[in-house]
Design a protein around this motif. Structure first.
Motif, short mmCIF file in Angstrom:
data_model
loop_
_atom_site.label_atom_id
_atom_site.label_comp_id
_atom_site.label_asym_id
_atom_site.label_seq_id
_atom_site.Cartn_x
_atom_site.Cartn_y
_atom_site.Cartn_z
N SER A 128 0.84 -1.20 0.00
CA SER A 128 0.00 0.00 0.00
C SER A 128 0.88 1.25 0.00
N VAL A 129 0.48 2.25 -0.78
CA VAL A 129 1.19 3.52 -0.85
C VAL A 129 0.34 4.58 -0.15
N ILE A 130 0.89 5.20 0.89
CA ILE A 130 0.16 6.23 1.63
C ILE A 130 0.73 7.60 1.25
N ASN A 131 -0.13 8.46 0.76
CA ASN A 131 0.24 9.85 0.46
C ASN A 131 0.17 10.64 1.77
N THR A 132 1.31 11.08 2.28
CA THR A 132 1.32 11.72 3.59
C THR A 132 0.83 13.17 3.57
N THR A 133 0.60 13.73 2.38
CA THR A 133 0.04 15.08 2.34
C THR A 133 -1.43 15.10 2.73
N ASN A 134 -2.14 13.99 2.46
CA ASN A 134 -3.54 13.90 2.86
C ASN A 134 -3.85 12.62 3.64
N ASN A 135 -2.80 11.82 3.89
CA ASN A 135 -2.92 10.58 4.67
C ASN A 135 -4.02 9.65 4.16
N THR A 136 -3.93 9.38 2.87
CA THR A 136 -4.84 8.42 2.23
C THR A 136 -4.00 7.43 1.42
N VAL A 137 -4.58 6.25 1.19
CA VAL A 137 -3.90 5.26 0.35
C VAL A 137 -4.10 5.66 -1.11
N SER A 138 -2.99 6.00 -1.78
CA SER A 138 -3.08 6.48 -3.16
C SER A 138 -2.98 5.36 -4.18
#
Length: 277
Positions: A128-138
């Motif tokens: 899983s890749v988490i985008n830390t700018t919005n803390n969602t799984v991208s």
């Protein structure tokens, strides 16, 4: 518990109680954060005492820090990641973590590459890749069976797939698998040293070495004796590199007579071919 050792004198100082089943630690701004897998919490301490406890999901096993402030904690039995804002851990008890991010089944390893968090999901054979700018799984990236460990070299993420005895190499710029490398049986963990990746193979009790940098040419040679040869004679030409070559490696060389010769026979660190005059 956590034991404190003075590294200057190599002597034991004290032991600080933490939660049950401590598995992983991270040091931030004078505090040591300890993931307690059995008590489903993260304890934070300094070098002399327990400071507080933070509730997480079930069975926190790994954690990684971002920007020196946020902790991302894998909860392996909840298939999620807890985010802890360490700026809020001045109190002795923080009952509610800031955010819980749902990933996939059996999260077992975590890694940070720039502003993205990568989580290996052992039971789903994905990352899983988490985008830390919005803390969602991208994105969710399919890899090999039972991914269990992650390592980062440059912009590449390496995933040890214990179920199929391979390592997947992910390009984090595109979040795609660009190569799958065969290793020993049941790869369990990985260690980075420079541009080399060392893979511990549990069942074969061996270490696989993966060279992540491009091979460097060391020399050319031939096993054909020095002599004068006429038309139709065959001369072997070999190129030696600084590392073991991957299957499918080739090299094209330009002869003095303008002929291009493709070296495509692989023998460990060597590429060779026969040149017919």
């Amino acid at each position: 518990s956590v034991s404190i050792i003075d590294t200057t004198t190599q002597t034991y100082l004290r032991t600080i109680p933490v939660g049950s089943g401590p598995t992983e630690m991270s040091f931030l701004y004078g505090k040591l954060y300890v993931a307690n897998s059995t008590s489903s919490s993260v304890t934070f301490i300094n070098t002399s005492k327990l400071l507080g406890t933070i509730s997480t999901g079930l069975n926190p096993v790994w954690l990684v820090s971002l920007s020196g402030r946020y902790l991302y904690v894998i909860n392996s039995k909840n298939k999620n990641v807890t985010i802890i804002d360490t700026a809020d851990t001045n109190a002795t008890q923080v009952s509610e973590p800031k955010i819980q991010i749902t990933v996939w089944n059996g999260p077992s390893a975590i890694a940070l590459v720039w502003t993205k968090i990568y989580v290996a999901n052992t039971d789903d054979s994905t990352v899983s890749v988490i985008n830390t700018t919005n803390n969602t799984v991208s994105k969710t990236i399919p890899v090999g069976d039972k991914p269990i460990a992650l390592s980062v070299i440059g912009t590449n993420l390496f995933v040890a797939n214990s179920g199929v005895d391979t390592v997947s190499m992910i390009d984090t710029a595109t979040d795609t698998v660009k190569q799958t490398i065969k290793v020993g049986t049941s790869p369990l963990s990985m260690t980075v040293s420079g541009t080399k990746l060392y893979v511990q193979n549990k069942d074969t009790k061996s270490i696989s070495i993966i060279y992540t940098a491009a091979p460097v040419l060391k020399s050319f040679s031939t096993d054909t004796p020095n002599a004068t040869y006429g038309e139709g004679a065959v001369i072997n030409i070999a190129a030696l590199f600084d590392q073991k070559l991957a299957q499918g490696s080739i090299m094209t060389i330009l002869m003095n007579n303008g002929v291009e010769l493709i070296l495509n026979t692989i023998n460990d660190q060597e590429l060779s071919a026969n040149y017919t005059i």
